[in-house]
Design an enzyme around this catalytic site. Structure first.
Site, PDB file in Angstrom:
ATOM      1  N   GLY A  16       0.842  -1.195   0.000  1.00  0.00           N
ATOM      2  CA  GLY A  16       0.000   0.000   0.000  1.00  0.00           C
ATOM      3  C   GLY A  16       0.871   1.236   0.000  1.00  0.00           C
ATOM      4  O   GLY A  16       2.063   1.155   0.314  1.00  0.00           O
TER       5      GLY A  16
ATOM      6  N   CYS B  52       5.368  -6.154   1.503  1.00  0.00           N
ATOM      7  CA  CYS B  52       5.738  -4.733   1.470  1.00  0.00           C
ATOM      8  C   CYS B  52       5.107  -3.971   2.641  1.00  0.00           C
ATOM      9  O   CYS B  52       5.502  -4.170   3.784  1.00  0.00           O
ATOM     10  CB  CYS B  52       5.369  -4.140   0.103  1.00  0.00           C
ATOM     11  SG  CYS B  52       6.202  -2.573  -0.204  1.00  0.00           S
ATOM     12  N   TYR B  53       4.106  -3.137   2.405  1.00  0.00           N
ATOM     13  CA  TYR B  53       3.453  -2.446   3.527  1.00  0.00           C
ATOM     14  C   TYR B  53       2.977  -3.470   4.554  1.00  0.00           C
ATOM     15  O   TYR B  53       3.048  -3.246   5.764  1.00  0.00           O
ATOM     16  CB  TYR B  53       2.263  -1.621   3.025  1.00  0.00           C
ATOM     17  CG  TYR B  53       1.563  -0.852   4.137  1.00  0.00           C
ATOM     18  CD1 TYR B  53       2.009   0.397   4.523  1.00  0.00           C
ATOM     19  CD2 TYR B  53       0.465  -1.403   4.807  1.00  0.00           C
ATOM     20  CE1 TYR B  53       1.391   1.097   5.551  1.00  0.00           C
ATOM     21  CE2 TYR B  53      -0.164  -0.718   5.836  1.00  0.00           C
ATOM     22  CZ  TYR B  53       0.309   0.537   6.206  1.00  0.00           C
ATOM     23  OH  TYR B  53      -0.302   1.220   7.224  1.00  0.00           O
TER      24      TYR B  53
ATOM     25  N   HIS C 269       7.763  -7.814  -3.876  1.00  0.00           N
ATOM     26  CA  HIS C 269       6.432  -8.204  -4.375  1.00  0.00           C
ATOM     27  C   HIS C 269       6.478  -9.553  -5.097  1.00  0.00           C
ATOM     28  O   HIS C 269       6.817  -9.602  -6.277  1.00  0.00           O
ATOM     29  CB  HIS C 269       5.889  -7.130  -5.317  1.00  0.00           C
ATOM     30  CG  HIS C 269       5.500  -5.879  -4.599  1.00  0.00           C
ATOM     31  ND1 HIS C 269       4.230  -5.667  -4.124  1.00  0.00           N
ATOM     32  CD2 HIS C 269       6.233  -4.806  -4.239  1.00  0.00           C
ATOM     33  CE1 HIS C 269       4.184  -4.493  -3.512  1.00  0.00           C
ATOM     34  NE2 HIS C 269       5.383  -3.952  -3.561  1.00  0.00           N
TER      35      HIS C 269
ATOM     36  N   GLU D 140       4.031 -11.226  -6.150  1.00  0.00           N
ATOM     37  CA  GLU D 140       2.900 -11.378  -7.071  1.00  0.00           C
ATOM     38  C   GLU D 140       3.173 -10.852  -8.472  1.00  0.00           C
ATOM     39  O   GLU D 140       2.435 -11.147  -9.396  1.00  0.00           O
ATOM     40  CB  GLU D 140       1.648 -10.686  -6.489  1.00  0.00           C
ATOM     41  CG  GLU D 140       1.667  -9.154  -6.450  1.00  0.00           C
ATOM     42  CD  GLU D 140       2.418  -8.559  -5.271  1.00  0.00           C
ATOM     43  OE1 GLU D 140       3.216  -9.275  -4.648  1.00  0.00           O
ATOM     44  OE2 GLU D 140       2.226  -7.362  -4.972  1.00  0.00           O
TER      45      GLU D 140
ATOM     46  N   GLY E 238     -25.231  -8.879 -25.254  1.00  0.00           N
ATOM     47  CA  GLY E 238     -24.395  -9.388 -26.343  1.00  0.00           C
ATOM     48  C   GLY E 238     -22.968  -9.603 -25.867  1.00  0.00           C
ATOM     49  O   GLY E 238     -22.175 -10.247 -26.535  1.00  0.00           O
TER      50      GLY E 238
ATOM     51  N   ASP F 211     -20.231 -10.935 -20.033  1.00  0.00           N
ATOM     52  CA  ASP F 211     -20.666 -11.073 -18.646  1.00  0.00           C
ATOM     53  C   ASP F 211     -22.141 -11.422 -18.516  1.00  0.00           C
ATOM     54  O   ASP F 211     -22.511 -12.351 -17.788  1.00  0.00           O
ATOM     55  CB  ASP F 211     -20.365  -9.788 -17.856  1.00  0.00           C
ATOM     56  CG  ASP F 211     -18.912  -9.371 -18.002  1.00  0.00           C
ATOM     57  OD1 ASP F 211     -18.105 -10.233 -18.394  1.00  0.00           O
ATOM     58  OD2 ASP F 211     -18.597  -8.207 -17.741  1.00  0.00           O
TER      59      ASP F 211
ATOM     60  N   LYS G 267     -12.513 -11.460 -15.005  1.00  0.00           N
ATOM     61  CA  LYS G 267     -12.961 -11.601 -16.390  1.00  0.00           C
ATOM     62  C   LYS G 267     -12.516 -12.920 -17.051  1.00  0.00           C
ATOM     63  O   LYS G 267     -13.314 -13.609 -17.685  1.00  0.00           O
ATOM     64  CB  LYS G 267     -12.400 -10.441 -17.204  1.00  0.00           C
ATOM     65  CG  LYS G 267     -12.972 -10.342 -18.594  1.00  0.00           C
ATOM     66  CD  LYS G 267     -14.208  -9.510 -18.555  1.00  0.00           C
ATOM     67  CE  LYS G 267     -14.818  -9.285 -19.901  1.00  0.00           C
ATOM     68  NZ  LYS G 267     -16.008  -8.423 -19.775  1.00  0.00           N
TER      69      LYS G 267
END
Ligand code: XMP
Length: 509
Positions: free
Chosen positions: A51, A79-80, A166, A168, A221, A224, A365
């Site tokens: 953060g 990190c944070y 990090h 990730e 269309g 989702d 998504k």
């Protein structure tokens, strides 16, 4: 499950994605979530995100419920998150003598579960201004940075781990292994989360929510709403009705595609409403993009409501809300500033008092695409590029009419065809045409022309929050330009948009 507590990092969502990629269910909660809220779930471990704040910040630095850090469940602070672990335990965090942004090397100094199976020197990605200068009691140093700082710490008894870098991000090559070590070795998770079990549990959930009542879904269309409808259909079959409002602002062939794919699934229960004339009438002469959006939103709800009334007594509205839509509003940063009002087709008509069924609200998504494939939806729907709810109305600058909508639709079709023919459709986030209603001089045959301009916009992006213009091969651009000028009447010039987001947005309006 694993819970990620969000302290406002740009990469919080990425952490959750990485965990899910390991087939472990994961949710993001705000850092303020209490232990009581978290422990009710089948929790195996917690990750504290990074953060932008400093734990020493004067105006209430973000913190977490102390109950989370007392050893009841393993915790990995990133990190944070690591600085918070240190600060909360009584250690010292201060401004780093030398801030570190970017690639760095760390040296592993002591064996631990977190770095099991890894070499002793690792390349990692750092991005911090503060650093832990004194560890709290009970903690030990696991790894150091090249300038002797702390890169990783742990409290073995309480299974608390902290990393200053990090894991990730893609720039930490062994990041996936480090996260696996935490999730599987430290937390004891098992890789059991898969789409088919998601379908089973969601189908049960929708059945018990809707009971014997009737639900309606607004198909747009897009991916989702299509996947939400297919899932709800599997759950409640004949109790689900779908409405597709054809506002005349869709891409080429959209209505036919919806009829082809969904007519087969829903039969009589799919209502395709031709509302083209009433949308155009309301939009006549309106040039302001926000006004256009509002008109389309309101009109959409009116049509949808009147169609729903014809179906009978409806209690539920099925919506394809995704996880990113949801956390946006509960993140530590609060709702983001409104740059553009997003008119989401399928938004809840307020006075209809329908209860929401949102079966995708825990998915990203790409997971929705996998789910759609599991439910048997064709790629023609699942792999489509995103398209804004107000459609082509925001791709004609200024007032729209039947003629200019037809021009931009035709140019858009050419862009899509050529991008597909070049085999790059799926690498590009969105590629489309925008009609700029100014005239420029040209020469066609031997005659002077004075006609309009089409801008081609193509961007690459992960999540539409940031985007870069796509480096489309010159020959593809040449074909697009050539075809648009030859095939779209009234256009004598094509320009390629080379702006990134920020500072520009993806759409022009
Ligand atoms: P911008 O233009 O804000 O777009 O960079 C980001 C993403 O959102 C889509 N977009 C919209 N989607 N209603 C929608 O449903 C809207 O009003 C709208 N405006 C933009 C855009 O296509 C891109 O994917």
């Amino acid at each position: 499950m694993i819970v990620v507590l969000d302290f406002g990092s740009q990469t919080t969502q990425l952490i959750a994605r990485r965990v899910r990629e390991k087939k472990v269910y994961c949710e993001i909660l705000p850092h303020s979530a209490s232990w009581a809220e978290i422990e009710g779930r089948s929790l195996k471990g917690i990750i504290l995100s990074g953060g932008p704040a400093s734990v020493n910040g004067r105006a209430g630095s973000p913190s977490c419920d102390p109950g989370i850090l007392d050893g009841r469940v393993p915790v990995l602070g990133i990190c944070y998150g690591m600085q918070l672990l240190a600060h909360a335990g009584g250690g010292r965090v201060s401004r780093a003598a030398k801030r570190e942004f970017g690639r760095a090397e760390i040296q592993i100094e002591r064996p631990s579960e977190l770095f099991r199976g890894l070499e002793s020197r690792l390349t990692v990605w750092m991005s911090h201004g503060d650093e832990v200068q004194a560890m709290p009691e009970g903690f030990q140093r696991l790894a150091g940075t090249s300038n002797a700082g702390l890169a990783a710490i742990s409290h073995p008894g309480k299974k608390l781990y902290g990393v200053q870098f990090h894991p990730e991000v893609a720039h930490t090559p062994k990041g996936p292994e480090i996260l696996s070590n935490f999730i599987f070795n430290v937390c004891g998770e098992s890789p059991s989360w898969k789409m088919s079990s998601f379908v089973e549990t969601e189908v049960e959930r929708i059945r018990s929510q809707v009971g014997k009542d009737t639900a309606v879904c607004a198909l747009s269309g897009g991916v989702d709403s299509a996947v939400a409808a297919a899932l709800a259909h599997r759950a409640i079959g004949g109790q689900l009705h779908c409405v597709f409002v054809d506002h005349g602002l869709q891409r080429h062939g959209e209505t036919e595609r919806v009829r082809k794919v969904f007519g087969g699934i829903f039969g009589e229960r799919l209502k395709i409403v031709n509302a083209r004339a009433r949308f155009l009438k309301k939009l006549k002469g309106v040039g302001d993009p926000e006004k256009k959006r509002k008109i389309i939103g309101t009109e959409f709800i009116r049509v949808f409501e009147s169609e729903s009334k014809k179906i009978g007594k409806i209690r539920y509205l099925v919506q394809g809300t995704l996880y990113p839509d949801l956390i946006e509003s509960q993140s530590v940063r609060g709702p983001s500033a409104v740059i553009k009002t997003h008119h989401n087709v399928g938004g809840l008509p307020k006075n209809m008092r329908l209860s929401l069924v949102e079966p995708l609200k825990s998915l990203f998504k790409d997971e929705v695409r996998l789910l759609g494939a599991e439910l048997g939806l064709p790629n023609e729907i699942l792999l489509r590029q995103p398209f804004p709810g107000p459609g082509l109305a925001v791709r004609v600058l200024g007032p729209v009419d039947e003629e200019n909508i037809a021009m931009v639709r035709e140019a858009d079709r050419i862009v899509e065809e050529e991008i597909r023919a070049a085999g790059i459709y799926e690498q590009i986030w969105q590629a489309f045409a925008v009609l700029i209603p100014v005239r420029t001089v040209g020469v066609m045959g031997d005659a002077r022309t004075y006609e309009q301009v089409i801008a081609v916009r193509a961007v690459t992006s992960q999540d539409a929050m940031t985007a870069d213009w796509a480096d489309i091969p010159r020959n593809v651009l040449a074909r697009i330009s050539n075809r648009i000028i030859n095939e779209v009447r009234g256009v004598n010039r094509v320009a390629y948009d080379i702006s990134s987001k920020p500072p520009s947005t993806i759409e022009w309006e």
